[in-house]
Write a protein that holds these residues in place. Structure first.
Motif, PDB file in Angstrom:
ATOM      1  N   ASN A   1      -5.629   0.312  -1.797  1.00  0.00           N
ATOM      2  CA  ASN A   1      -4.690   1.328  -2.309  1.00  0.00           C
ATOM      3  C   ASN A   1      -5.354   2.684  -2.540  1.00  0.00           C
ATOM      4  OD1 ASN A   1      -2.712  -0.673  -2.326  1.00  0.00           O
ATOM      5  ND2 ASN A   1      -3.097  -1.203  -4.463  1.00  0.00           N
TER       6      ASN A   1
ATOM      7  N   ARG B   1       9.207   5.081   3.237  1.00  0.00           N
ATOM      8  CA  ARG B   1       7.883   4.579   3.591  1.00  0.00           C
ATOM      9  C   ARG B   1       7.420   5.151   4.926  1.00  0.00           C
ATOM     10  NH1 ARG B   1      10.020  -0.993   2.157  1.00  0.00           N
ATOM     11  NH2 ARG B   1       9.446  -1.342  -0.043  1.00  0.00           N
TER      12      ARG B   1
ATOM     13  N   VAL C   1      -3.224   8.585   4.837  1.00  0.00           N
ATOM     14  CA  VAL C   1      -2.961   7.218   5.291  1.00  0.00           C
ATOM     15  C   VAL C   1      -3.529   7.011   6.689  1.00  0.00           C
ATOM     16  CG1 VAL C   1      -1.147   5.573   5.860  1.00  0.00           C
ATOM     17  CG2 VAL C   1      -0.936   7.008   3.815  1.00  0.00           C
TER      18      VAL C   1
ATOM     19  N   LEU D   1       3.824   6.813   5.852  1.00  0.00           N
ATOM     20  CA  LEU D   1       2.999   6.249   6.920  1.00  0.00           C
ATOM     21  C   LEU D   1       2.331   7.334   7.754  1.00  0.00           C
ATOM     22  CD1 LEU D   1       2.213   3.488   8.099  1.00  0.00           C
ATOM     23  CD2 LEU D   1       4.153   3.696   9.662  1.00  0.00           C
TER      24      LEU D   1
ATOM     25  N   TYR E   1       1.347  10.288   6.500  1.00  0.00           N
ATOM     26  CA  TYR E   1       0.499  11.137   5.675  1.00  0.00           C
ATOM     27  C   TYR E   1      -0.901  11.223   6.297  1.00  0.00           C
ATOM     28  CZ  TYR E   1       3.325  11.848   1.429  1.00  0.00           C
ATOM     29  OH  TYR E   1       4.261  12.259   0.519  1.00  0.00           O
TER      30      TYR E   1
ATOM     31  N   PHE F   1      -5.830   6.519  -1.948  1.00  0.00           N
ATOM     32  CA  PHE F   1      -4.869   7.557  -1.567  1.00  0.00           C
ATOM     33  C   PHE F   1      -5.549   8.913  -1.593  1.00  0.00           C
ATOM     34  CE2 PHE F   1      -1.034  10.191  -3.131  1.00  0.00           C
ATOM     35  CZ  PHE F   1      -0.763  10.624  -1.841  1.00  0.00           C
TER      36      PHE F   1
ATOM     37  N   TYR G   1       0.832  -1.208   0.000  1.00  0.00           N
ATOM     38  CA  TYR G   1       0.000   0.000   0.000  1.00  0.00           C
ATOM     39  C   TYR G   1       0.865   1.258   0.000  1.00  0.00           C
ATOM     40  CZ  TYR G   1      -3.046   3.658   1.822  1.00  0.00           C
ATOM     41  OH  TYR G   1      -3.713   4.841   2.014  1.00  0.00           O
ATOM     42  N   LEU G   2       1.874   1.299   0.848  1.00  0.00           N
ATOM     43  CA  LEU G   2       2.768   2.458   0.906  1.00  0.00           C
ATOM     44  C   LEU G   2       3.519   2.644  -0.406  1.00  0.00           C
ATOM     45  CD1 LEU G   2       4.194   2.018   4.534  1.00  0.00           C
ATOM     46  CD2 LEU G   2       2.314   3.482   3.784  1.00  0.00           C
TER      47      LEU G   2
ATOM     48  N   ILE H   1       1.346   4.300  -2.998  1.00  0.00           N
ATOM     49  CA  ILE H   1       1.273   5.754  -2.817  1.00  0.00           C
ATOM     50  C   ILE H   1       2.530   6.419  -3.350  1.00  0.00           C
ATOM     51  CG2 ILE H   1       1.232   7.588  -1.076  1.00  0.00           C
ATOM     52  CD1 ILE H   1      -0.621   5.859   0.571  1.00  0.00           C
TER      53      ILE H   1
END
Length: 242
Positions: free
Chosen positions: A76, A22, A31, A26, A28, A78, A8-9, A12
């Motif tokens: 995913n 990453r 997120v 994390l 963000y 974002f 997932y990271l 992004i």
């Protein structure tokens, strides 16, 4: 679970070149908001509505992103920056990107029945900054909504929506097949070209008509005989002018 988080990271990072690691991603706001929404949505489905709302309010306080606990969100997802609102019956597919100040809003039924009143975003949709997507409409796969557009009708697959009220523009195939385009608008901006085509055509047509009229006037001038110059009367010698 760790592998899914890393994937997932990385998804992004593929859409946002700004972060250096990453760990930065994390933290963000988008997120964090999504992680807390997963908890709130689990509580909502378990009919622990008050607890779900408390998690939702805490998430909004931290991130300035308001995702209703009832919203369904795929993989995913974002949200780039914050100040985004997502309604209760919104359904978001996989690999969707939303920029700041976006609203996935709902209609207000007069019969008091909730029902499906928020948008459905299918896979790989991109919503530009400030866009408003309103009502129980469907935004097709790989569709893009430009910045500040207002969308109230279904969006075809692969279309780009611009304007207020938003209208669809054709996107070249080489742009359509790209995995990701920031802000939902191609860099060479065919949307702007399409939107301004009618006004440019009108100006060009008027300029051509003016040019033709000027050429016709020049021909008419050349066809007319030259005007005769009148000679001044001669005065007799010795005459006096009174």
């Amino acid at each position: 679970m760790l592998d899914r988080l890393i994937a997932y990271l990385d998804s992004i990072h593929a859409r946002d070149p700004a972060p250096r690691s990453r760990w930065e991603i994390l933290f963000y706001p988008g997120v964090i908001a999504l992680g807390l929404h997963r908890v709130a949505h689990w509580l909502f489905e378990a009919e622990m509505f008050l607890l779900a709302r408390l998690v939702n309010h805490f998430s909004r306080f931290l991130t300035a992103i308001d995702i209703h606990p009832g919203a369904t969100i795929g993989k995913n997802f974002f949200i780039d920056h914050g100040f985004t609102v997502i309604g209760e019956t919104a359904h978001i597919g996989d690999n969707v990107t939303i920029y700041q100040c976006v609203t996935l809003g709902g209609t207000n039924p007069t019969n008091g029945v909730g029902g499906k009143r928020h948008p459905t975003l299918l896979d790989n949709v991109i919503i530009g900054s400030g866009a408003q997507v309103i009502g129980p409409i469907t935004v097709g796969e790989r569709a893009r909504v430009g910045a500040n557009a207002v969308v109230t009708d279904d969006v075809p697959e692969g279309a780009t929506m611009i304007g207020l009220k938003a209208r669809s523009t054709l996107v070249p195939a080489e742009e359509w097949v790209k995995e990701f385009i920031p802000y939902g608008t191609p860099c060479d901006d065919p949307c702007q070209e399409e939107a301004g085509r009618s006004s440019r055509d009108c100006v060009e047509r008027l300029e051509a008509e003016i040019k033709a009229l000027r050429a016709e006037m020049d021909e008419l001038r050349r066809a007319l005989p030259a005007p005769a110059t009148a000679s001044a009367p001669k005065r007799k010698s010795g005459s006096k002018v009174s």
